[in-house]
Each structure stands twice: as C-alpha cells, then as structure tokens.
Design an enzyme around this catalytic site. Structure first.
Site, PDB file in Angstrom:
ATOM      1  N   GLY A  73      44.891  42.783  48.591  1.00 50.86           N
ATOM      2  CA  GLY A  73      43.741  43.300  48.711  1.00 50.86           C
ATOM      3  C   GLY A  73      42.742  42.420  47.394  1.00 50.86           C
ATOM      4  O   GLY A  73      43.170  41.674  46.922  1.00 50.86           O
ATOM      5  N   LEU A  74      41.875  43.112  46.957  1.00 52.13           N
ATOM      6  CA  LEU A  74      40.824  42.690  45.828  1.00 52.13           C
ATOM      7  C   LEU A  74      41.895  42.592  44.721  1.00 52.13           C
ATOM      8  O   LEU A  74      41.842  41.434  43.955  1.00 52.13           O
ATOM      9  CB  LEU A  74      39.856  43.579  45.509  1.00 52.13           C
ATOM     10  CG  LEU A  74      38.612  43.735  46.755  1.00 52.13           C
ATOM     11  CD1 LEU A  74      37.463  44.312  46.056  1.00 52.13           C
ATOM     12  CD2 LEU A  74      38.297  42.319  46.962  1.00 52.13           C
ATOM     13  N   ALA A  75      42.573  43.611  44.094  1.00 50.19           N
ATOM     14  CA  ALA A  75      43.542  43.358  43.052  1.00 50.19           C
ATOM     15  C   ALA A  75      44.515  42.492  43.191  1.00 50.19           C
ATOM     16  O   ALA A  75      44.930  41.574  42.451  1.00 50.19           O
ATOM     17  CB  ALA A  75      44.027  44.870  43.024  1.00 50.19           C
ATOM     18  N   GLY A  76      45.259  42.294  44.533  1.00 49.97           N
ATOM     19  CA  GLY A  76      46.545  41.567  44.749  1.00 49.97           C
ATOM     20  C   GLY A  76      45.914  39.974  44.937  1.00 49.97           C
ATOM     21  O   GLY A  76      46.505  39.214  44.312  1.00 49.97           O
ATOM     22  N   ARG A 362      30.283  62.586  44.625  1.00 48.62           N
ATOM     23  CA  ARG A 362      30.711  62.546  45.940  1.00 48.62           C
ATOM     24  C   ARG A 362      31.576  63.740  45.812  1.00 48.62           C
ATOM     25  O   ARG A 362      31.532  64.674  46.862  1.00 48.62           O
ATOM     26  CB  ARG A 362      31.923  61.482  46.071  1.00 48.62           C
ATOM     27  CG  ARG A 362      31.316  60.167  46.082  1.00 48.62           C
ATOM     28  CD  ARG A 362      32.391  58.863  46.388  1.00 48.62           C
ATOM     29  NE  ARG A 362      31.652  57.885  46.716  1.00 48.62           N
ATOM     30  CZ  ARG A 362      32.452  56.639  46.657  1.00 48.62           C
ATOM     31  NH1 ARG A 362      33.744  56.494  46.592  1.00 48.62           N
ATOM     32  NH2 ARG A 362      31.529  55.569  46.983  1.00 48.62           N
ATOM     33  N   LEU A 477      35.986  48.678  43.891  1.00 53.49           N
ATOM     34  CA  LEU A 477      35.753  47.032  44.113  1.00 53.49           C
ATOM     35  C   LEU A 477      35.889  46.458  42.718  1.00 53.49           C
ATOM     36  O   LEU A 477      36.402  45.361  42.422  1.00 53.49           O
ATOM     37  CB  LEU A 477      34.554  46.582  44.876  1.00 53.49           C
ATOM     38  CG  LEU A 477      34.548  47.185  46.222  1.00 53.49           C
ATOM     39  CD1 LEU A 477      33.194  46.582  47.029  1.00 53.49           C
ATOM     40  CD2 LEU A 477      35.594  46.819  47.100  1.00 53.49           C
TER      41      LEU A 477
END
Lengths: 673, 234, 247
Positions: A73-76, A362, A477
């Site tokens: 994903g974004l981090a990986g 939220r 993100l």
C-alpha cells in the site's frame, strides 16, 4: 513560530496514574515502557537533528543489505520504491495479484499537507496541533510533529510522479477543507485520491523492479516472522497459487500490512485485509499498542441484509455539502423523506454542535448517528430491531450549486450510492450509517518505527504511532506516505548501518521452527474437518465485536464479549471445515488462517477496551461520559499508550504502559460545541 | 503466453502499432484510388465516347515526360505495393489476435462494435477475391460475358455488356456492399490509428467520415451497374 | 430469486477446465454478484465440494481485482466492476454463465482466477515518471493547465482490471496502455520520458502476447471506468511521433 511553539523541555502534563482496574484478571501488569530513541530538544528541530544523527549506510554496502517489505500500500509501496532507489536489495510481498491493488487505493477524500497554499493560517505547527487534538491527546507528539513536517514533501513527491491532483484554472494545485478542520489543506484527486497516490507509489516501485533493486512477490501471504537471536531476520510466506511454504531471509523486515478493521467482519476494508502478519509478529514478541482504538466512519452506505460481505464508505467530503438529519418523530421514519416537512426534521449535528455542524470529527458524527438510531429515529430498512441509517440530504446544496455543480464534485460517489442501493441520491436523500473504517491501534513502534523486536519495522496503518485515539480525515494517506517515503528510509539506515548481519541459512533452528509452525498450522486447518466455514466464524466474531466493542463499549459488554470470543475460539479449532488441499490455490485455507488470528486479536481488543475506562477519540466507554453524553477523557489515569505483550498460548497478555508526555502542546478536553 | 522478462532494445518500428500504421497508410492510398476510380466510372453517364476517351487518357498521363502508360504503371506498382503491405500487415495482426486468445469464450456478446468493424478481416478477404476477379474481368482478360469474347478494346462496350447481365450486376453490388462496410470502419480506423482522434468530437467526425466515404464510394460505384441493368446506360 | 449458474471450473493452470452447472435459490436482489457467489460457496462447502475460486478484494469498485466474464460481458451487463454489479440486474429464473477473462497473456490459475502480472510488466517497462524520492521540486513550481490535468485524471482512473483485454476480440491491452500513456503524457512532469515510454510499453505489450488493436471499441464499452477510445488514438499518435524521432 517561537511564540506558538513553546518546545518546553519540561513536560506540560504529569505522568498518569491509573486508579481503575477494570481488566483485572485478564492481564498481567508489565514493566513501564519508554521509547528508547525518543528525541529531545525543541520540537521543530527533533526530526532534522535525528536525520543527521542517524548513521548512514555506504552506497556500496546497500546492495548487500536485504530488506523485506510486506505490503504494497502507500506505506509499503513507497518504502519499497524509496529503498530500491537508494540501492538496497528489496523484496516486496503482497497477497494481492498486483501491488497496485493494496487497499490504500480505496481512500477517497484526500491527503493533508501543511503547504498553506490558501494562506489561511495553516502551518506545520497547526497541522501538528490539529492532529494531536483530533487524536484526543493519545499520540506521541514527536511522531506527529514529524508527520506534519514531512507532509509538504509528500505533495512535491507525488506531483513529480504524475499524480493528477485537482488544479485551479491557473494550473496550480487546489485544496479543500476536510473532516473537522478549519483550514483548507487537503489535496485531492476528485474522490479517488488514494487510488492516484497508490498508483504513483506503485509506478515508482515498478520502476525499481525494472531496475532490479526490488523483487516483487505477489499472491504471497506472510505467515510468520523469523526471529534469530532476538532480531527479525526474515519471513515465512505461502505462495497462494502453488501453496508452497517459502522461507525468505533478510537483514531487516518491514511490515506495512495495513489495519485490522476486518476483525468486525463488516468494515470498509478489503475482503483480504487482515491482521495475520502483525499478529504473527505480536506472538513472536512485538507489542500491540492500543488495539481498541477503532475509527468508525460516519458516512457509509447502510447494511441492507445478512448477506452483506462488506460496507462501502463514501468520502466524508460529502458532509461539506450534505446535511444530516433524522425525523423528529419515530412515526415518520418509514415515510418518504421528501414528504417530511422541514419542521419535523432534526438536523441533530447542527443542533448539538452549532459551530461545527455537519463537520464534527468522525467519532462524534458516528456516535450521534448511533444515538438517534438507538432512540428509534433511524431510517431505511429494519436490520434486527432497529432502522440503522440517517439521511444525508443534498437538497439545499443542489438548490445552491445546481445538480451539475454537485455532479462535478461528487459524481462518482453518487453513482456508487445509486449502484449499491438502487436509489437516486439526486432525488431522494442518501442514507448513511457508521462503519468500521480504520484502526488507530497497531504494532507498537519507537520513534524510528521499529517494533519491540529489533529489526522489525512497522509503517502505515499497521503501526500505532501517529493518530492517537482518533484519526483526522485525509491523514491516513499522509501517514502512509510519510512513513514510506520519508521516515522509514531515514530511520532504518541507523539500524542497517550495523549490517550486513551474519548470514543465516534455511537450516538454522529458528528458521526451521518458524517454518514448521506454519506447516503445522496449515495441516491443522485442513484436518479439523468440522462443519462450519471460516467465513461463518468470522461473521460471528464480527457480530460480537460490533455489538460490544463498537461505537460504545461498557464494562459488562466487554466482559461478555471476551467470554463469547473464547468460546468462539474453541469452536473454531474444533468445528472448522476447510476443503481442498494445501498445495493449490485455496481461498478457504487463506481465510481460515486470517480468521484464526482475528479471533485472538478480538479478545485482546476487548481486554484493552476494558482496561481503558475512559472515553477518548474512537474509544467511547459508557462509564465515562459527561452529563450531556459527551466523551470524557481521564488524562490523569490514561495518558499512556497501552502496549500489550503476547502472554503465550493460554496466558494473559502483559500490559506495558508508555506515558504520553507533552512538551509542546497543552492537553485540553476536546469540545466541538 | 505471458513472458516474465522485460523487453530490451524496444523499437517503435517493430511494434503492432507500426503494423497498424502500415495498414492505415496503405488503406488511405486505396481510398484515394477508389475515389478516383469511382469518378472515372461515372464518365459512363457521359456516353461511350467520353468514357473511352477517359480510359485512353489514363494511359497518356505524364506524356511525353513519361512513356505511354507510364503513369498508369506507376499507379499500378504503388497500388500493388500498398496491397502487399495492407494484406501482409493484416495477416500478421490476424495471427497475433488469434494467438492472443486460444481458448474462446463459451458466451461472448458484442456491445459497441459495429458489424463492419467485426467483419474487417473476412470482408477484406472477400474484397481481395473480388479484386482478383475484377482485374481478370476488366483489365487482364477482359471477358465479355454476353459474347464470351476476350481482349475487348472498347472499355465502354465491355462495361455495358457486363452489367446488362443481372448476375454480374448482383456480384458487383454485393462487392460494393463489402467495400462500403470495409471503408466505413476502415476510414475511421485509419484516422484513429494515425492518432487524429484525441477528443470525443474528433472521434465522432472520424466516424462520420467513415459513413460518408462508404456511401459516396459504394454508392457512386453502384450507379453505373444499376443504371446499365435498367438500360439508362446502353 | 432462483438462478442457474454455468461456472467455469478448472482445478489449476495446467488441467483443462469446463463449465459446470449449479442451481441457486433464494437470492436477494440487494446482493452484489460476488455476494451471490459467496452464498454458492457456502453451499458448496457444506456439501463437501470445492468452493469456486474467484478474485475480489475491495468490493467497492476501485482495486480492480474482480474480473468475471458474465453472460459474455466483462463485469456483466452494467458499466461497472463485477463487485458493484447487483443482483437486481438479473431476473428470477435467469441462467448466468460465468467465465474467467480469456487471454493467453492472462493465464487461468484456477476456476475464475487469472494471472494479470503482464500488466505489471507493462508498467515496469515504462509506465512511470522517474522521480526519486526527495528529488522533487516544489509542487506548485510547475503549473499544469487545468484541462490537461483533467484529461490526465479522467484516464488515470484506470483500475487495471483487464476488462478491456477480456472484451477485445483481439485480446489487445491498448486501452490499458493508452490510459497510462495519456495520463502521464498530459502532465508536464511526464514529458521528458514521453516517447521512450510509449515505445517501451508497446514493445512489452506485444511481447506479453496481447493482440493488436482494430479500433472497434469493445474495450471502452466494457471499461468500468469508462476510459474513452481516444486514449488509443493518443497512444498511436505518441508512437508515431516516437517513430519520427527514430526511437
């Protein structure tokens, strides 16, 4: 900046002392925990100083260093690309058929960055402040400041990669305000920001695959971490196509495996999102921090029936233009909403929180939706005994901006809604209901993102570090990319500077042991030969978690949940039915392993929630609320990170507390009224 | 079959798109040719003399710089080359396409493609056969089907005698239908392949061009046989 | 509703497969197509039969994992992904044929699961902008005209599902490639590598065994993100320009 950044060397708050002990009997108290690499000094200089202090790895040495990164994903993905560019020898793993499918892709709204392009008073310090405050003062200030600091670099990086952010007519980048903040600092690509950022990271990573620095292993699931002499030295993974159990050795292992929201069965996570990698690491010694911190997102499409396999989120940017309401009278709940006159509608968020209105954070929006539905004023189909839904009404916005104006802003979301529900949201108000969306909890890491197992680093949603008890919109993100592009590559080098480490071989006892454990587990799943599918256990676990460890948690409920989960675990290991073989593509087998770990995690989440007798961020304890039902924090007792150590099979988990000391921000009770 | 390695030393000229460009350019040459050919055929309406004059004149283009029928032969060579390129590229792409899906679907629906676009290959083959027949008929052997004579030196007579026979007219009309379909998609496809349809608007215009070309060329060609059959041209 | 399903079953990549017929009763129209398959799989599992393997992940139409040929249409009768297709698009008593994507470049791994790594390799061959982490200039230093940025975005929505290939009679991946070429080619940052990118990507596409494009447009009809055919024109144009440059 000096005026707003006190950067005290002396703490602004004192160390907490817990008085209540609700979870007594479920855990073992452990030693207090301190971040061994926590930075000191003025907060604005900590990261810069640390980047300088961290040792460098000679470029010639980098290719001799093997780095395993699990998750794309974004981090990986960002980490794999960056580490590859730096010249390390990277092996990247994902269970999906392509790195581009990681669930970061589903993030819709945007990414925060302290660019202050709107000249509306934003700054690194304000983003830092908002994030700590939004997280209800349960995050580490140094980590959060660093996050805010690198946020601007992320935008530069993504634009250079060709991420097509929204732009103004002059060709410059556009921003919008998002989720409970009063400045416009959110960069976005219509409702598909996560997709565009992920594709950017994915392309950067694929470029490194072509360059030979990154090797990708798709359709591979990590099932065990290999710990040799106290250090993470590799993983055991299963090739999901051939079923082969593979050993991969390295100098360092990075988990970027995302969150565990699927413990609730129904969540906005992908079907495959799971906790297995993190949980296996936990069982090998990595602490799990604040597992009960769950974010329940207020704007999801409501459940329509028992068959439901997942919930779909709609970006909360919808709350910028939509107004949330329910009927004032229960009798109106099954009426066509258009027939309910204005005076019979309760715009409850605008009523209770006049200054923030529909844009409250939220957790508040979610809990209030639950409250009005619990009062019997929910709308939509009956699910169980209640109608679980509230209206999100665009009538006013359509009158103001025209249908085309709304279409330009939200067409993909409206289309998605229409497709799933079969209703046209341009004509009738949408129905929304909260759903599990993100987990702030995760593996404990230090300032370097290193877990309690040396050589095991954890990035993105999989770690616990940056969001405290609640995450602000458009910050997931930001954190994923901050960790992947800018933080990890600068901290991991301090660890790798000691490498390459002594070579180990596949016949090392620790490697063989890890491998055997995996093989035995696979064999076990296939040999139980009971009557129930893994999915049915997962559904049952989800019911328990949602009911007792969801938006509102109580002492009684959590105790009950722990008992139920323990029974469920016993039933799982005696009545599971997995068909097929181990040496082929077997989706039931994959599922079984994931559910087994979710069950154990669920129990720990309940214990953590039981222990934390306070309401903070995404964790609301019924016993801790103000007179008018708002969340009540107990900083004097709980201003700590609960880091749980695996207590062994059948043993109680061990609780280590890491005090949260603020030097740059004073803790305040949150109020959005 | 999927290949796990990356291509080294890629060249634009060795790509499938290069083949498509070759098809597009050779196709455009044919389009230019059929337009001129159709125009010439319409001379039949001006009577025997004008038509034969025209047929004769084609051989005199470029004289005296070029030898007699020199220009005609240049045209022929260019057309033949275009034909070779067009057919060879088509065969190469057809083979690739059949190798790209060796296991067919049990059920497959067509949603947006036109009939003409789906019949380009078999339609092209039909046209190829027609061209051979047409060349034998009017250019190489010059068969007068009503008399059985060959080698006629009066093109107008040959034309009228041929289309007086109903089944000859039918053959030609069927061929013109095939040509219309081939041009309908071919024109659009050529423009798209050359990269001139980067907007929805230009794409719509390219489709219109396909329609217009198909109607004009096939319609124009069909006039002479039809009017001959019904005795207007005699 | 009650349904008859003809589903492609194939135990692994090398064994030959065939369509098998299953009966399914009591399906709700609010179910998604994949939830309907989940019900079938629960049924098969209970009966001791191997469940049908199919790919899905996000189930919200964005990850591009799901990939079923439903009654001869990629992702079924609606313009969306398989996971966003709901049973209200079908009628009681319908017979539904479900097959995997068919393309030799996407070999079947099991049942309805295919290997689409060819797409990854097309991206590896050049579907990126080379910008090492940390080397980027300030984001607003290069303005991008809004209309170009919009076009880039509109085609960057490609989810890499492969429906274009599945629907194309030639098994071509031109729409996928064209979308990436157009996305990166419309942005100022994408210019330096623009013409090497197209040559490299097309060469990889061809080497993977995808067919050539015949501009018939089935791909764009099947595309759940409605990527328009003009990206293929753009692809052709960029390749033609590369050719002119002698690349």
């Amino acid at each position: 900046m000096a005026a707003t950044d006190p950067s005290h060397t002396t703490p602004l708050n004192s160390a907490p002392t817990q008085i209540s002990d609700d979870a007594r009997g479920y855990y073992t108290p452990g030693e207090p925990l301190v971040d061994p690499v926590a930075p000191t000094g003025p907060i604005g200089q900590r990261w810069t100083q640390r980047k300088f202090d961290n040792r460098l790895v000679n470029p010639a040495n980098r290719r001799k260093l093997d780095v395993i990164i699990v998750g794309t994903g974004l981090a990986g993905g960002a980490a794999a690309a960056t580490m590859g560019e730096a010249g390390y020898n990277v092996k990247s793993f994902c269970y999906q058929d392509s790195p581009r499918r990681a669930h970061s892709i589903a993030a819709q709204g945007g990414i925060n960055a302290a660019k202050n392009y709107k000249e509306d008073g934003d700054s690194t310090f304000r983003l830092f402040y908002d994030t700590v405050k939004g997280g209800d003062y349960r995050s580490r200030e140094s980590n959060v400041y660093r996050l805010a600091e690198v946020s601007a670099d992320i935008i530069d990086q993504c634009v250079a990669q060709g991420v097509p952010f929204a732009r103004e007519y002059g060709g410059l980048l556009d921003n919008r305000s998002f989720g409970g903040v009063q400045v416009s600092r959110t960069f976005y690509a219509r409702g598909q920001t996560g997709q565009q950022l992920l594709i950017g990271a994915y392309q950067a990573m694929e470029r490194q695959v072509a360059a030979g620095t990154v090797t990708e292993y798709t359709r591979h699931e990590m099932l065990e971490v290999i710990v040799v002499d106290g250090k993470a030295r590799g993983i055991i993974a299963r090739d999901l196509v051939t079923g082969e159990i593979e050993t991969h050795l390295a100098d360092v292992v990075v988990l970027a495996t995302g969150g565990y929201g699927n413990v609730f069965f129904l969540s906005t996570n992908a079907m495959g999102s799971n906790v297995t990698a993190a949980w296996r690491a936990h069982r090998k010694g990595a602490y799990m921090a604040n597992p009960c911190y769950t974010q329940i997102h207020p704007t999801c499409i409501p459940v329509s029936g028992d068959h439901q396999s997942k919930l779909t989120l709609m970006s909360e940017s919808l709350r910028n233009d939509g107004r949330i309401w329910v009927p004032k009278n229960k009798e109106d709940c099954d009426k066509d909403p258009r027939d309910i006159p204005e005076e019979d509608r309760d715009y409850y968020l605008e009523r209770i929180y006049p200054s923030f209105g529909n844009l409250v954070p939220r957790d508040i929006a979610s809990r209030q939706a639950k409250n009005v539905c619990d009062e019997g004023r929910g709308v939509g189909p009956m699910v169980g005994d209640f109608r679980r839904g509230v209206y999100l009404d665009f009538t006013d916005a359509i009158a103001r901006l025209g249908e085309d104006g709304i279409r330009e802003k939200y067409d993909n979301l409206f289309d998605m809604y229409a497709r799933i529900t079969g209703e046209n949201p341009y004509e009738t108000p949408m129905r929304i209901y909260p759903a599990v969306h993100y987990v702030m909890g995760g593996l404990w890491v230090d300032y370097h993102l290193q877990s309690s197992i040396p050589g095991l680093f954890v990035t993105g949603e999989a770690n616990f570090s940056d969001h405290g008890a609640n995450r602000l919109g458009a910050s997931a993100l930001m954190q994923g990319l901050a960790d992947g592009y800018f933080v990890l590559p600068n901290t991991i080098r301090d660890y790798l500077a000691d490498g390459p480490f002594e070579k180990i071989t596949e016949d090392h006892p620790a490697v063989v042991e890890a491998r055997t454990q995996v093989e035995e587990r696979v064999t076990k799943f296939l040999s139980i030969n009971g009557t129930r599918s893994a999915d049915s256990f997962h559904k049952e676990l989800g019911h328990i978690m949602w009911e007792y460890c969801g938006m509102e948690r109580s002492e009684d409920g959590l105790r009950k949940a722990i008992d139920m989960i323990r029974e469920l675990k016993a039933a799982f290991w005696s009545d599971l039915k997995v068909l097929g073989t181990a040496d082929s593509l077997n989706q039931s087998l994959e599922k079984a392993g994931r559910v087994a770990d979710f069950i154990e995690l669920g129990e720990l989440m309940c214990i953590d929630a039981l222990n934390r007798r306070e309401s903070c961020g995404g964790h609301f304890r019924a016993e801790s609320q103000t007179e008018d039902g708002e969340a009540l924090r107990h900083d004097e007792e709980f201003a700590y990170v609960a880091a749980w150590e695996w207590g062994g099979e059948g043993g109680d988990p061990v609780l280590h507390k890491e005090d949260l000391i603020y030097t740059a921000i004073e803790m305040k009770q949150r109020s959005y009224k | 079959m999927a290949t796990p390695t990356l291509v080294k030393g890629a060249r634009s000229t060795r790509s499938t798109i290069a083949l498509k460009l070759a098809m597009a350019v050779s196709g455009l040459i044919f389009i230019g040719y059929v337009l001129a050919h159709m125009y010439g055929n319409l001379k039949a309406f001006s009577g025997e003399e004008a038509f034969n004059e025209y047929a004769h004149h084609i051989r005199e283009i470029g004289e005296p710089i070029l030898p007699h029928a020199g220009a005609l032969w240049i045209f022929r060579v260019v057309l033949l080359l275009a034909l070779v390129v067009h057919v060879a590229s088509a065969v190469a792409l057809w083979r690739r396409a059949s190798k790209a899906r060796t296991q067919k679907y049990a059920v497959k629906k067509n949603i947006r493609s036109s009939l003409s676009s789906r019949t380009m290959r078999w339609g092209g083959l039909t046209l190829l056969l027609f061209i051979v027949w047409h060349l034998l008929h009017f250019t190489i052997v010059k068969v007068d089907v009503s008399t059985g004579d060959t080698g006629s030196d009066n093109p107008y007579r040959l034309l009228v005698d041929s289309f007086d026979v109903w089944w000859m007219t039918v053959i030609y009309l069927v061929a013109m239908l095939a040509l219309a379909m081939h041009l309908h998609h071919g024109m659009f496809s050529a423009i798209q392949t050359l990269g001139f349809t980067n907007t929805a608007k230009s794409r719509a215009r390219a489709r219109e061009a396909g329609w217009i070309l198909a109607v004009v060329v096939a319609g124009g060609f069909s006039l002479v046989p039809i009017f001959t059959l019904f005795g207007v041209i005699s | 509703m009650d349904l008859t399903l003809n589903i492609w079953r194939q135990p692994d990549a090398v064994t030959h497969g065939a369509l098998h017929t299953y009966q399914l009763a009591g399906i709700s129209e609010d179910m998604s197509f994949l939830e309907m398959l989940d019900v079938l799989n629960e049924q098969l599992n209970a009966a001791g039969e191997d469940p049908v393997a199919f790919d899905s992940d996000c189930r919200e139409g964005i990850c591009g994992t799901c990939s079923l040929m439903i009654n001869g249409q990629a992702h079924g009768p609606e313009v969306t992904t398989t996971c966003q297709l709901h049973m209200r698009s079908f009628k009681d008593g319908d017979t539904i044929t479900v097959e995997p994507w068919r393309a030799d470049a996407f070999p079947v791994l099991k049942d309805l699961v295919t290997d689409r790594s060819a797409f990854d390799r097309i991206i590896q061959s050049g579907g990126y902008i080379s910008a090492n982490t940390g080397s980027a200039p300030e984001a607003n230093s290069v303005p991008a005209p809004r209309d170009k940025a919009m076009r880039a975005f509109n085609v960057a929505t490609c989810i890499g599902c492969g429906a274009c290939v599945a629907a194309c009679p030639n098994g071509s991946a031109s729409l996928f490639m064209g979308a990436k070429i157009t996305h990166l080619g419309e942005l100022p940052q994408g210019q330096p590598e623009r013409y090497t990118r197209v040559v490299d990507m097309v060469a990889q596409h061809d080497a993977e065994g995808f067919g050539g494009c015949t501009n018939i447009g089935e791909c764009t009809a099947a595309c759940p993100k409605e990527i328009p055919l003009d990206v293929i024109s753009q692809l052709n144009k960029d390749l033609r320009t590369a050719m002119k440059q002698g690349r």
